[in-house]
Design a protein around this motif. Structure first.
Motif, PDB file in Angstrom:
ATOM      1  N   TYR A 113       0.810  -1.219   0.000  1.00 42.72           N
ATOM      2  CA  TYR A 113       0.000   0.000   0.000  1.00 42.72           C
ATOM      3  C   TYR A 113       0.846   1.273   0.000  1.00 42.72           C
ATOM      4  O   TYR A 113       0.403   2.303  -0.516  1.00 42.72           O
ATOM      5  CB  TYR A 113      -0.968  -0.006   1.186  1.00 42.72           C
ATOM      6  N   SER A 114       2.050   1.211   0.553  1.00 43.56           N
ATOM      7  CA  SER A 114       2.898   2.398   0.466  1.00 43.56           C
ATOM      8  C   SER A 114       3.270   2.668  -0.986  1.00 43.56           C
ATOM      9  O   SER A 114       3.391   3.821  -1.410  1.00 43.56           O
ATOM     10  CB  SER A 114       4.147   2.230   1.328  1.00 43.56           C
ATOM     11  N   THR A 115       3.417   1.588  -1.777  1.00 44.70           N
ATOM     12  CA  THR A 115       3.673   1.749  -3.216  1.00 44.70           C
ATOM     13  C   THR A 115       2.425   2.207  -3.944  1.00 44.70           C
ATOM     14  O   THR A 115       2.451   3.173  -4.715  1.00 44.70           O
ATOM     15  CB  THR A 115       4.177   0.420  -3.818  1.00 44.70           C
ATOM     16  N   ASP A 116       1.308   1.516  -3.694  1.00 43.20           N
ATOM     17  CA  ASP A 116       0.060   1.827  -4.402  1.00 43.20           C
ATOM     18  C   ASP A 116      -0.432   3.243  -4.102  1.00 43.20           C
ATOM     19  O   ASP A 116      -0.992   3.918  -4.978  1.00 43.20           O
ATOM     20  CB  ASP A 116      -1.037   0.823  -4.025  1.00 43.20           C
ATOM     21  N   LEU A 117      -0.248   3.677  -2.864  1.00 39.32           N
ATOM     22  CA  LEU A 117      -0.768   4.981  -2.450  1.00 39.32           C
ATOM     23  C   LEU A 117       0.293   6.079  -2.499  1.00 39.32           C
ATOM     24  O   LEU A 117       0.025   7.213  -2.105  1.00 39.32           O
ATOM     25  CB  LEU A 117      -1.328   4.880  -1.025  1.00 39.32           C
ATOM     26  N   CYS A 118       1.501   5.715  -2.993  1.00 35.91           N
ATOM     27  CA  CYS A 118       2.599   6.686  -3.108  1.00 35.91           C
ATOM     28  C   CYS A 118       2.884   7.387  -1.775  1.00 35.91           C
ATOM     29  O   CYS A 118       3.053   8.610  -1.701  1.00 35.91           O
ATOM     30  CB  CYS A 118       2.280   7.731  -4.191  1.00 35.91           C
ATOM     31  N   ARG A 119       2.925   6.577  -0.709  1.00 35.33           N
ATOM     32  CA  ARG A 119       3.226   7.110   0.620  1.00 35.33           C
ATOM     33  C   ARG A 119       4.453   6.378   1.161  1.00 35.33           C
ATOM     34  O   ARG A 119       4.388   5.190   1.463  1.00 35.33           O
ATOM     35  CB  ARG A 119       2.041   6.913   1.576  1.00 35.33           C
ATOM     36  N   LEU A 142      -2.914   5.751   4.778  1.00 31.51           N
ATOM     37  CA  LEU A 142      -3.581   6.952   4.266  1.00 31.51           C
ATOM     38  C   LEU A 142      -3.552   8.098   5.276  1.00 31.51           C
ATOM     39  O   LEU A 142      -3.386   9.259   4.893  1.00 31.51           O
ATOM     40  CB  LEU A 142      -5.034   6.622   3.896  1.00 31.51           C
ATOM     41  N   VAL A 143      -3.718   7.781   6.570  1.00 28.02           N
ATOM     42  CA  VAL A 143      -3.827   8.850   7.575  1.00 28.02           C
ATOM     43  C   VAL A 143      -2.487   9.149   8.257  1.00 28.02           C
ATOM     44  O   VAL A 143      -2.391  10.114   9.026  1.00 28.02           O
ATOM     45  CB  VAL A 143      -4.878   8.479   8.653  1.00 28.02           C
ATOM     46  N   SER A 144      -1.453   8.356   7.980  1.00 20.62           N
ATOM     47  CA  SER A 144      -0.161   8.573   8.639  1.00 20.62           C
ATOM     48  C   SER A 144       0.528   9.814   8.072  1.00 20.62           C
ATOM     49  O   SER A 144       0.200  10.277   6.979  1.00 20.62           O
ATOM     50  CB  SER A 144       0.741   7.350   8.454  1.00 20.62           C
ATOM     51  N   SER A 145       1.485  10.312   8.814  1.00 17.66           N
ATOM     52  CA  SER A 145       2.275  11.456   8.349  1.00 17.66           C
ATOM     53  C   SER A 145       3.714  11.266   8.797  1.00 17.66           C
ATOM     54  O   SER A 145       3.998  10.543   9.769  1.00 17.66           O
ATOM     55  CB  SER A 145       1.713  12.770   8.916  1.00 17.66           C
TER      56      SER A 145
END
Length: 391
Positions: free
Chosen positions: A332-338, A372-375
């Motif tokens: 998901y870090s790849t898919d969501l570019c995070r 999604l909600v992490s920073s």
């Protein structure tokens, strides 16, 4: 980079004319005047498309086509033929030619055929790439499972995949029943055939028969044409039946007949259509309970239960939580570019204390939400409030 084309034509004027036309279209074009030379140059490098005349000195264009297809089945070949050679052109199509062009060759026609052929080739290449990615994802030897329970499931699935037996997968919601079903299919002898999942909850009760079995024109009001059903379309492949305990008694009886007789009878039909299908069924209920409560017919259970595969809940395979979490975080870090640089130690501790009623699916969903909600590239326990409230 320009697509590379090879023209095999012994008529010099036509060969040069075609080359000029196609070079103007932006292609890189090589030419030879016989099949032997074509084979030599073909073996030295890759061509996106080959155009060859049928009548050539020495080896014919048909023989050239067959030799090319033996070496590279995906190679796109266009045949040129004279009016008197249309029967040979049909033979060429059967041997794997993409299309044929009748002489005298019209420039607009050949440009359009080349464009269409290259477009189809690009789609084929993309589909092959996607299929390889799919096969990689569902490679049983690569499936995540450190626990003894999951290793046993994977070993059983490998053995089952090599057979043509119907399979019954039992497991709680979210344990990955469809993922295992797809993996079994993609590691089976019919991996190149359709895999068709059937979600009965998305098909209204009154439409299930026509959807599954198809129907003939005039079979009922509104049947203006005949239509193939899901089962006929899946012929030769695998059908995955989700949550079979939700099926009506009548539909279970009809499916039992399909499995026993390997034939599908469309609504309104009087004859069966051959349907050689492997069925993989799934349920989140214990079969003994479903049978005792009348949710499963005994005859239906007997034909779907060629071999049983039980998927353990995530709470019983805690050794798999960390590798699964690492996989989903990476995905998901790849898919969501995070970009995720750190996962707090408290997160894994929380994961191992939680009871996971939604199993692997729930783990996947909460990780996606957390990313999604992490920073700051850090995932903390506070990003999983629903888990914290339950522990």
């Amino acid at each position: 980079m320009a697509e590379r084309l090879l023209i095999v034509e012994d008529e010099e004027t036509l060969c040069e004319s075609l080359k000029r036309v196609l070079v103007r279209e932006g292609y890189s074009v090589d030419t030879v005047d016989n099949a032997e030379a074509a084979i030599g140059i073909f073996e030295e490098g890759f061509y996106d498309l080959i155009i060859t005349d049928i009548i050539l000195p020495g080896i014919t264009g048909i023989e050239l086509l067959k030799k090319i297809k033996e070496r590279l089945p995906e190679q796109i070949v266009i045949i040129m033929t004279a009016y008197a050679s249309l029967e040979t052109a049909v033979e060429a199509l059967r041997a794997g030619a993409y299309d044929y062009v009748v002489k005298p060759v019209m420039h607009e026609e050949i440009k359009q055929i080349v464009r269409n052929a290259l477009r189809q080739g690009a789609l084929l290449e993309e589909n092959l790439f996607l299929r390889k990615q799919l096969e990689k994802r569902y490679d049983l030897s690569r499936m995540i499972g450190e626990s003894p329970a999951m290793k046993r499931v994977i070993d059983e699935a490998v053995a089952i995949a090599a057979t043509d037996k119907n399979v019954l997968i039992i497991g709680e919601t979210g344990t990955g029943k469809e993922l295992i079903a797809r993996a079994i299919h993609l590691n089976s002898p019919v991996a190149d055939k359709p895999f068709v999942p059937v979600n009965f909850s998305s098909i209204p009760e009154g439409e299930r028969d026509p959807e599954l079995f198809g129907y003939l024109k005039g079979a009922f009001h509104g049947a203006l044409t005949s239509k193939k059903g899901i089962l006929e379309k899946a012929n030769g492949g695998t059908v995955f039946l989700r949550e079979i305990s939700d099926l009506s008694d009548g539909l279970q009886l009809k499916l039992s007949r399909v499995m026993k007789e390997r034939g599908v009878r469309p609504v309104g039909g009087v004859q069966d259509i051959r349907a050689d299908i492997r069925f993989i069924s799934a349920t989140n209920m214990e079969t003994e309970t479903a049978l005792n409560e009348g949710l499963l017919r005994d005859d239906f259970f007997q034909v779907i239960n060629g071999v049983t595969l039980r998927l353990p809940p995530l709470r019983d395979r805690k050794e798999d939580i960390r590798p699964l979490a690492d996989y989903f975080i990476s995905m998901y870090s790849t898919d969501l570019c995070r970009k995720i640089n750190l996962v707090d130690d408290a997160v894994m501790d929380l994961f191992e204390r939680y009871h996971w009623p939604g199993n692997v699916r729930e783990l996947q969903n909460v990780i996606e939400h957390a990313i999604l909600v992490s920073s700051g590239g850090i995932i903390r326990a506070e990003h999983f409030p629903q888990l914290l409230d339950s522990c």
